[in-house]
Design a protein around this motif. Structure first.
Motif, PDB file in Angstrom:
ATOM      1  N   LEU A 133      78.866   9.793  48.877  1.00  0.00           N
ATOM      2  CA  LEU A 133      77.854  10.421  49.700  1.00  0.00           C
ATOM      3  C   LEU A 133      77.277  11.602  48.948  1.00  0.00           C
ATOM      4  O   LEU A 133      77.985  12.448  48.443  1.00  0.00           O
ATOM      5  N   ALA A 134      75.963  11.670  48.867  1.00  0.00           N
ATOM      6  CA  ALA A 134      75.313  12.737  48.116  1.00  0.00           C
ATOM      7  C   ALA A 134      74.139  13.269  48.914  1.00  0.00           C
ATOM      8  O   ALA A 134      73.794  12.773  49.979  1.00  0.00           O
ATOM      9  N   SER A 135      73.487  14.293  48.366  1.00  0.00           N
ATOM     10  CA  SER A 135      72.502  15.025  49.157  1.00  0.00           C
ATOM     11  C   SER A 135      71.066  14.565  48.943  1.00  0.00           C
ATOM     12  O   SER A 135      70.195  14.914  49.717  1.00  0.00           O
ATOM     13  N   THR A 136      70.790  13.838  47.911  1.00  0.00           N
ATOM     14  CA  THR A 136      69.402  13.535  47.597  1.00  0.00           C
ATOM     15  C   THR A 136      69.066  12.083  47.894  1.00  0.00           C
ATOM     16  O   THR A 136      69.921  11.203  47.813  1.00  0.00           O
ATOM     17  N   PRO A 137      67.816  11.780  48.226  1.00  0.00           N
ATOM     18  CA  PRO A 137      67.427  10.384  48.460  1.00  0.00           C
ATOM     19  C   PRO A 137      67.693   9.507  47.249  1.00  0.00           C
ATOM     20  O   PRO A 137      68.078   8.352  47.388  1.00  0.00           O
ATOM     21  N   ALA A 138      67.476  10.069  46.052  1.00  0.00           N
ATOM     22  CA  ALA A 138      67.709   9.271  44.854  1.00  0.00           C
ATOM     23  C   ALA A 138      69.160   8.866  44.750  1.00  0.00           C
ATOM     24  O   ALA A 138      69.485   7.732  44.386  1.00  0.00           O
ATOM     25  N   ALA A 139      70.049   9.787  45.072  1.00  0.00           N
ATOM     26  CA  ALA A 139      71.465   9.472  44.999  1.00  0.00           C
ATOM     27  C   ALA A 139      71.829   8.416  46.033  1.00  0.00           C
ATOM     28  O   ALA A 139      72.604   7.505  45.766  1.00  0.00           O
ATOM     29  N   ARG A 140      71.256   8.535  47.242  1.00  0.00           N
ATOM     30  CA  ARG A 140      71.567   7.554  48.271  1.00  0.00           C
ATOM     31  C   ARG A 140      71.040   6.170  47.897  1.00  0.00           C
ATOM     32  O   ARG A 140      71.605   5.159  48.273  1.00  0.00           O
ATOM     33  N   ALA A 141      69.972   6.132  47.155  1.00  0.00           N
ATOM     34  CA  ALA A 141      69.386   4.840  46.797  1.00  0.00           C
ATOM     35  C   ALA A 141      70.315   4.018  45.923  1.00  0.00           C
ATOM     36  O   ALA A 141      70.191   2.805  45.855  1.00  0.00           O
ATOM     37  N   THR A 142      71.290   4.683  45.256  1.00  0.00           N
ATOM     38  CA  THR A 142      72.215   3.956  44.393  1.00  0.00           C
ATOM     39  C   THR A 142      73.363   3.343  45.170  1.00  0.00           C
ATOM     40  O   THR A 142      74.172   2.629  44.612  1.00  0.00           O
ATOM     41  N   ALA A 143      73.481   3.616  46.460  1.00  0.00           N
ATOM     42  CA  ALA A 143      74.569   3.067  47.255  1.00  0.00           C
ATOM     43  C   ALA A 143      74.431   1.554  47.333  1.00  0.00           C
ATOM     44  O   ALA A 143      73.338   1.036  47.522  1.00  0.00           O
ATOM     45  N   PRO A 144      75.552   0.813  47.194  1.00  0.00           N
ATOM     46  CA  PRO A 144      75.470  -0.647  47.272  1.00  0.00           C
ATOM     47  C   PRO A 144      74.887  -1.065  48.608  1.00  0.00           C
ATOM     48  O   PRO A 144      75.299  -0.561  49.651  1.00  0.00           O
TER      49      PRO A 144
ATOM     50  N   VAL B 147      76.439   7.007  54.865  1.00  0.00           N
ATOM     51  CA  VAL B 147      75.784   7.794  53.830  1.00  0.00           C
ATOM     52  C   VAL B 147      74.599   8.557  54.408  1.00  0.00           C
ATOM     53  O   VAL B 147      74.422   9.754  54.163  1.00  0.00           O
ATOM     54  N   ALA B 148      73.796   7.874  55.218  1.00  0.00           N
ATOM     55  CA  ALA B 148      72.607   8.508  55.782  1.00  0.00           C
ATOM     56  C   ALA B 148      72.964   9.636  56.741  1.00  0.00           C
ATOM     57  O   ALA B 148      72.217  10.607  56.891  1.00  0.00           O
ATOM     58  N   ALA B 149      74.129   9.535  57.393  1.00  0.00           N
ATOM     59  CA  ALA B 149      74.542  10.549  58.366  1.00  0.00           C
ATOM     60  C   ALA B 149      75.442  11.601  57.737  1.00  0.00           C
ATOM     61  O   ALA B 149      76.080  12.378  58.443  1.00  0.00           O
TER      62      ALA B 149
ATOM     63  N   THR C 149      81.342   3.813  64.897  1.00  0.00           N
ATOM     64  CA  THR C 149      81.421   2.730  63.923  1.00  0.00           C
ATOM     65  C   THR C 149      80.071   2.626  63.225  1.00  0.00           C
ATOM     66  O   THR C 149      79.028   2.621  63.886  1.00  0.00           O
ATOM     67  N   ALA C 150      80.077   2.540  61.903  1.00  0.00           N
ATOM     68  CA  ALA C 150      78.819   2.490  61.155  1.00  0.00           C
ATOM     69  C   ALA C 150      79.021   1.725  59.855  1.00  0.00           C
ATOM     70  O   ALA C 150      80.144   1.598  59.349  1.00  0.00           O
ATOM     71  N   THR C 151      77.916   1.219  59.305  1.00  0.00           N
ATOM     72  CA  THR C 151      77.967   0.581  57.995  1.00  0.00           C
ATOM     73  C   THR C 151      78.069   1.659  56.912  1.00  0.00           C
ATOM     74  O   THR C 151      77.866   2.850  57.175  1.00  0.00           O
ATOM     75  N   VAL C 152      78.348   1.227  55.707  1.00  0.00           N
ATOM     76  CA  VAL C 152      78.423   2.180  54.592  1.00  0.00           C
ATOM     77  C   VAL C 152      77.113   2.938  54.465  1.00  0.00           C
ATOM     78  O   VAL C 152      77.094   4.172  54.332  1.00  0.00           O
ATOM     79  N   ASP C 153      75.985   2.212  54.509  1.00  0.00           N
ATOM     80  CA  ASP C 153      74.681   2.873  54.397  1.00  0.00           C
ATOM     81  C   ASP C 153      74.470   3.887  55.512  1.00  0.00           C
ATOM     82  O   ASP C 153      73.935   4.974  55.295  1.00  0.00           O
ATOM     83  N   GLU C 154      74.909   3.543  56.735  1.00  0.00           N
ATOM     84  CA  GLU C 154      74.723   4.453  57.860  1.00  0.00           C
ATOM     85  C   GLU C 154      75.594   5.700  57.720  1.00  0.00           C
ATOM     86  O   GLU C 154      75.162   6.803  58.066  1.00  0.00           O
TER      87      GLU C 154
END
Length: 534
Positions: free
Chosen positions: A19-30, A256-258, A249-254
């Protein structure tokens, strides 16, 4: 701006999502997919561990499992439930008394600043991470009665395909997880009487490994459920119920976004705080709960638990100047630290305490091999609140009467003397009058009540400045209330230089007083003692 939770992690033979703070970092999440295809021919196990070797090393659990490490060594299999559940209230009290965590509250902090400024920084998940050597212990870390944290790692492994056989594949996922807990003074919002406790949970990284390098978890919808559990100890006078929120309960992406964050609240119902209703004590066990699921498939067991901590709810009507109801984390040993500063306003009283705690052989009455309790974690004092019963009131009064007898014997004429500050003397005793270990402890009436003849002369008396005695006693009274030290609760005493940052003022003097005639709740029954506060 969302704060940075962790830096990117690279794994050998594995993939990592942090989990990171920037949109670019989140974009690398599987990416996770939205397919609802059920995972075929799968077998899954999962677990939880707080072992720092695994929590701080991505993929280490998977590597050791590959080498044949039993599941139970990393919190899987039959070790999926990590809790130590008390059998009854006495067992819960025993577990709390055996706690290894300690904390020290500077007696002067609230007196000088007008608030509970016990520590230099606020308590949050960053505090937990900065103290992972403590928060990673089994059961987490109780910083003080109102602050708790736990660091750990929850993980799951799936075998799928043609198993057993050469075409059987495995896929592994893990998440670094944290719990922060807050004890509360006062009733839960929306109620006048119900007590509550709150928790925050956070996941700060997802790591992948396995023969498929975690591809399975990315291809099928993968969720992580996090929440807290709270169970009242048998024999308690109430319950610990879910409040207005408890995890999600959340997905990995969710996640990360939260920012990997969720909250829980638990409520303990109570009647109005009053002598007629008693303390209404409820002891409970609280622990985190985790569950991975992938492709519509969940493991057996369907969840794993982190280590537990103890929570106590009370409605002690005699709390002084603070809420008459609240919650604490009870698996910790509290110390009150009196200041050794010359400008504390009670230096003479502190010097007496220091002598009693560290040089008991120099105190009066003289006694060979004299041992005075209160300094060691293994030999605490226990608060005696006189308003609980007539028996307590008698013992409280006897503590004072026996102390004065000793002062008269060893310091004749003290009543007409002034101390070095020019003030009239009072008879000061340690252990305090408001403890079961007070001067009357050795009386035969208390043989089976933390007392008996073997404790004869295991105390110190010294006539000293009345105003300084009152100032120290008032701070003890504030400690009882600020830290919710109830009747029979154990605590410890030390004398040291204050660690709390105090304002730069000339001639500092504590503002706390033992009694306040303008407070309708105050006279005698509500304060921790008589005029000297002890």
């Amino acid at each position: 701006m969302r704060r940075i939770i962790a830096a990117a992690v690279a794994l050998v033979g594995a993939a990592a999502t942090v989990l990171a703070s920037t949109p670019a970092a989140r974009a690398t999440a599987p990416p996770t997919t939205t397919t609802t295809t059920t995972l075929p021919n799968a077998r899954m196990v999962q677990g939880y561990t707080s072992d720092p070797r695994y929590v701080n090393t991505p993929g280490a659990i998977y590597q050791d499992l590959k080498q044949g490490l039993p599941l139970e060594r990393v919190g899987g299999g039959t070790a999926a439930d990590h809790r130590q559940i008390p059998k009854n209230m006495a067992d819960a009290e025993r577990i709390a008394a055996a706690a290894k965590d300690t904390y020290t509250a500077d007696a002067d902090a609230d007196a000088y600043t007008g608030s509970r400024t016990r520590f230099a920084s606020p308590f949050n998940w960053q505090t937990c991470r900065d103290n992972q050597d403590k928060s990673g212990a089994t059961g987490g870390w109780v910083r003080d009665h109102f602050a708790y944290c736990q660091a750990g790692k929850t993980w799951a492994q799936v075998w799928y395909g043609a198993c057993p056989g050469p075409d059987c594949k495995d896929s592994y996922i893990e998440a670094k997880v944290w719990v922060v807990g807050y004890g509360k003074a006062g009733a839960v919002p929306g109620s006048n009487d119900d007590r509550y406790v709150e928790f925050q949970q956070r996941v700060t990284e997802f790591n992948y490994a396995g023969a498929d390098k975690g591809e399975l978890w990315k291809r099928y919808p993968t969720t992580l459920a996090m929440k807290m559990e709270c169970k009242a100890v048998p024999g308690s006078t109430g319950a610990c119920n879910e409040g207005n929120r408890n995890g999600r309960t959340a997905t990995v992406d969710e996640w990360v976004a939260a920012d990997g964050f969720t909250e829980s609240q638990f409520v303990s119902p109570a009647k109005t705080a009053s002598a007629a209703n008693g303390e209404q004590l409820v002891r409970a066990v609280a622990n985190p709960w985790y569950s991975f699921a992938v492709g519509g498939y969940t493991p057996a067991p369907e969840f794993t638990r982190g280590g537990e901590t103890g929570v106590r709810f009370d409605s002690a009507w005699y709390m002084y100047k603070v809420a008459k109801k609240g919650s604490i984390f009870d698996r910790v040993a509290p110390f009150i630290a009196f200041s050794n500063r010359a400008d504390s306003g009670y230096k003479i009283a502190a010097d007496h305490l220091q002598k009693a705690l560290t040089r008991p052989g120099e105190t009066k009455p003289p006694f060979t091999d004299k041992q005075i309790p209160g300094s060691a974690a293994s030999d605490p004092l226990h608060r005696l609140y006189k308003g609980i019963s007539e028996k307590n009131r008698l013992r409280y009064n006897r503590n004072y009467q026996e102390a004065v007898k000793a002062c008269n014997q060893w310091f004749p004429g003290w009543q007409t003397q002034n101390d070095t500050d020019g003030k009239k003397k009072q008879c000061d005793e340690f252990p305090f009058r408001s403890t079961y270990e007070g001067v009357a402890r050795s009386m035969t009436d208390y043989e089976n009540d933390l007392g008996g003849a073997k404790y004869a002369n295991m105390f110190s008396v010294q006539p000293l400045s009345g105003p300084q005695n009152v100032a120290a006693g008032g701070l003890l009274c504030r400690f009882y209330s600020d830290d919710r030290i109830l009747n029979m609760d154990a605590f410890h005493v030390k004398v040291r230089a204050p660690e709390t940052v105090l304002p730069n003022k000339a001639a500092l003097a504590p503002k706390a007083t033992a009694q306040d005639p303008t407070d309708p709740d105050d006279p005698d029954e509500i304060t921790c003692g008589n005029a000297d506060g002890t």
